[in-house]
Motif scaffolding. Structure first.
Motif, PDB file in Angstrom:
ATOM      1  N   ARG A 215      40.471  28.446  37.013  1.00 33.43           N
ATOM      2  CA  ARG A 215      41.057  29.377  36.049  1.00 33.43           C
ATOM      3  C   ARG A 215      42.306  30.036  36.633  1.00 33.43           C
ATOM      4  O   ARG A 215      43.331  30.178  35.957  1.00 33.43           O
ATOM      5  N   LYS A 216      42.231  30.424  37.899  1.00 32.31           N
ATOM      6  CA  LYS A 216      43.385  31.040  38.544  1.00 32.31           C
ATOM      7  C   LYS A 216      44.544  30.048  38.636  1.00 32.31           C
ATOM      8  O   LYS A 216      45.709  30.414  38.450  1.00 32.31           O
ATOM      9  N   GLU A 217      44.238  28.790  38.917  1.00 35.33           N
ATOM     10  CA  GLU A 217      45.292  27.778  38.989  1.00 35.33           C
ATOM     11  C   GLU A 217      45.991  27.628  37.650  1.00 35.33           C
ATOM     12  O   GLU A 217      47.217  27.496  37.579  1.00 35.33           O
ATOM     13  N   MET A 218      45.202  27.641  36.561  1.00 37.55           N
ATOM     14  CA  MET A 218      45.790  27.538  35.228  1.00 37.55           C
ATOM     15  C   MET A 218      46.681  28.739  34.928  1.00 37.55           C
ATOM     16  O   MET A 218      47.789  28.598  34.398  1.00 37.55           O
ATOM     17  N   LEU A 219      46.210  29.946  35.280  1.00 41.81           N
ATOM     18  CA  LEU A 219      46.997  31.153  35.033  1.00 41.81           C
ATOM     19  C   LEU A 219      48.266  31.166  35.884  1.00 41.81           C
ATOM     20  O   LEU A 219      49.311  31.630  35.432  1.00 41.81           O
ATOM     21  N   THR A 220      48.166  30.668  37.104  1.00 46.26           N
ATOM     22  CA  THR A 220      49.345  30.589  37.958  1.00 46.26           C
ATOM     23  C   THR A 220      50.401  29.688  37.336  1.00 46.26           C
ATOM     24  O   THR A 220      51.599  29.986  37.360  1.00 46.26           O
ATOM     25  N   SER A 221      49.943  28.570  36.756  1.00 39.37           N
ATOM     26  CA  SER A 221      50.869  27.666  36.088  1.00 39.37           C
ATOM     27  C   SER A 221      51.514  28.344  34.883  1.00 39.37           C
ATOM     28  O   SER A 221      52.735  28.220  34.662  1.00 39.37           O
ATOM     29  N   LEU A 222      50.709  29.074  34.097  1.00 35.03           N
ATOM     30  CA  LEU A 222      51.233  29.777  32.928  1.00 35.03           C
ATOM     31  C   LEU A 222      52.238  30.849  33.349  1.00 35.03           C
ATOM     32  O   LEU A 222      53.310  30.987  32.735  1.00 35.03           O
ATOM     33  N   ALA A 223      51.901  31.600  34.400  1.00 34.67           N
ATOM     34  CA  ALA A 223      52.813  32.634  34.882  1.00 34.67           C
ATOM     35  C   ALA A 223      54.129  32.021  35.345  1.00 34.67           C
ATOM     36  O   ALA A 223      55.210  32.575  35.103  1.00 34.67           O
ATOM     37  N   GLY A 224      54.047  30.855  36.004  1.00 36.97           N
ATOM     38  CA  GLY A 224      55.266  30.182  36.444  1.00 36.97           C
ATOM     39  C   GLY A 224      56.142  29.764  35.273  1.00 36.97           C
ATOM     40  O   GLY A 224      57.369  29.899  35.325  1.00 36.97           O
ATOM     41  N   GLU A 225      55.506  29.255  34.207  1.00 38.72           N
ATOM     42  CA  GLU A 225      56.270  28.862  33.023  1.00 38.72           C
ATOM     43  C   GLU A 225      56.955  30.069  32.392  1.00 38.72           C
ATOM     44  O   GLU A 225      58.113  29.981  31.949  1.00 38.72           O
ATOM     45  N   LEU A 226      56.241  31.201  32.324  1.00 41.95           N
ATOM     46  CA  LEU A 226      56.831  32.407  31.747  1.00 41.95           C
ATOM     47  C   LEU A 226      57.998  32.906  32.592  1.00 41.95           C
ATOM     48  O   LEU A 226      59.058  33.261  32.067  1.00 41.95           O
ATOM     49  N   GLU A 227      57.804  32.934  33.909  1.00 44.32           N
ATOM     50  CA  GLU A 227      58.836  33.465  34.796  1.00 44.32           C
ATOM     51  C   GLU A 227      60.063  32.570  34.857  1.00 44.32           C
ATOM     52  O   GLU A 227      61.194  33.059  34.964  1.00 44.32           O
ATOM     53  N   ASN A 228      59.849  31.253  34.785  1.00 46.63           N
ATOM     54  CA  ASN A 228      60.966  30.311  34.933  1.00 46.63           C
ATOM     55  C   ASN A 228      61.625  29.960  33.603  1.00 46.63           C
ATOM     56  O   ASN A 228      62.648  29.267  33.589  1.00 46.63           O
ATOM     57  N   GLY A 229      61.030  30.396  32.487  1.00 45.82           N
ATOM     58  CA  GLY A 229      61.647  30.151  31.193  1.00 45.82           C
ATOM     59  C   GLY A 229      62.914  30.979  31.042  1.00 45.82           C
ATOM     60  O   GLY A 229      63.194  31.892  31.827  1.00 45.82           O
ATOM     61  N   ALA A 230      63.686  30.672  30.002  1.00 45.02           N
ATOM     62  CA  ALA A 230      64.962  31.358  29.796  1.00 45.02           C
ATOM     63  C   ALA A 230      64.775  32.866  29.633  1.00 45.02           C
ATOM     64  O   ALA A 230      65.479  33.666  30.257  1.00 45.02           O
ATOM     65  N   ILE A 231      63.810  33.262  28.805  1.00 46.11           N
ATOM     66  CA  ILE A 231      63.596  34.688  28.553  1.00 46.11           C
ATOM     67  C   ILE A 231      63.015  35.368  29.785  1.00 46.11           C
ATOM     68  O   ILE A 231      63.440  36.463  30.175  1.00 46.11           O
ATOM     69  N   GLY A 232      62.035  34.720  30.439  1.00 43.63           N
ATOM     70  CA  GLY A 232      61.448  35.305  31.636  1.00 43.63           C
ATOM     71  C   GLY A 232      62.473  35.484  32.743  1.00 43.63           C
ATOM     72  O   GLY A 232      62.469  36.493  33.456  1.00 43.63           O
ATOM     73  N   SER A 233      63.370  34.506  32.883  1.00 45.10           N
ATOM     74  CA  SER A 233      64.416  34.615  33.908  1.00 45.10           C
ATOM     75  C   SER A 233      65.342  35.791  33.617  1.00 45.10           C
ATOM     76  O   SER A 233      65.766  36.510  34.531  1.00 45.10           O
TER      77      SER A 233
END
Length: 269
Positions: A215-233
């Protein structure tokens, strides 16, 4: 001579107890991580909405100017390559939206939203408000998420009850509804007390740890997508004052619009 089987020293917890403590610690850590990810997801969603509302028309204007400039240049030169570029530029301009797109965000299963009714009846339309949860709303959300998180349930019925409750908590937090969050806190406090944990075999505890890790691995992946997306950046560039960043981008786009309008005027003049 046989070696006696090792036994826990006096006052030391049994291996099963240490494993259960590790599981509980991992559960609490995962809950805190989920709260952080959900909080950031709401921030990204709200900022994305503001970005579209404030800057969307400017981007559309730039696309239209690019198409008009390419068409004016092609009309002057008649060059096949310029004609091709003009066609491509025009194709990038968003088409006129259909009826469903026009009413997207203005209508749900209960009919038109009040803003849509005001617009259609020539009343003053209230501008869209930014949803930014207050500090108190954030505090209430975190407390409720820690207390009622479904991962703390051991029985299916209790998990289902918690999932339904947390869904309402997430919806209230996404709207920044502090009053509703307080009501939900009172509702949870008055509800049935969570069932106490029952001792589990070591195999179940190990399986639980594996699930928590996945579960933590999945959330880490989701957090990475949010942070690296255009809006998150963009949010990471100005975490304390994202509105100022929007204003700076808007100023840059307005300058670009003025430049392209001047270029177009020269071509058609």
């Amino acid at each position: 001579m046989t070696t006696p089987e090792a036994t826990p020293e006096a006052g030391q917890p049994r291996p099963e107890e240490r494993l259960e403590q590790a599981v509980r610690a991992a559960e609490q850590a995962l809950i805190e991580f989920e709260i952080a990810v959900e909080t950031f997801r709401v921030e990204v969603e709200n900022f994305s909405r503001l970005h579209h509302q404030k800057l969307g028309p400017m981007y559309a204007r730039l696309d239209e100017l690019d198409a008009q400039i390419a068409e004016a240049r092609a009309a002057r030169t008649g060059d096949p390559e310029d004609l091709r570029r003009a066609e491509e530029a025009r194709a990038r301009v968003l088409p006129m939206p259909g009826v469903e797109e026009l009413f997207h965000g203005w209508m749900d299963g209960n009919g038109l939203f009040p803003e849509a009714v005001a617009m259609l009846t020539d009343q003053q339309v209230r501008p869209p408000e930014r949803v930014r949860p207050s500090d108190e709303a954030r505090k209430l959300y975190r407390e409720l998420a820690r207390q009622a998180h479904p991962d703390l349930a051991q029985e299916d019925d209790e998990r289902a009850r918690r999932e339904e409750f947390i869904t309402r908590v997430n919806a209230a937090y996404a709207r920044g509804d502090e009053v509703l969050l307080r009501e939900l806190a009172e509702e949870w406090a008055a509800g049935p007390a969570p069932a106490e944990r029952r001792p589990s075999p070591s195999e179940e505890l190990y399986a639980r740890l594996e699930w928590l890790a996945a579960r933590k691995e999945m959330l880490t992946s989701l957090a990475g997508e949010l942070e690296n997306g255009a809006i998150g950046s963009m949010l990471r560039m100005a975490p304390d004052d994202p509105d100022r960043l929007l204003d700076e981008i808007a100023d840059q786009l307005l300058a670009e619009v003025a430049q392209k309008e001047a270029e177009l005027a020269q071509l058609v003049g």
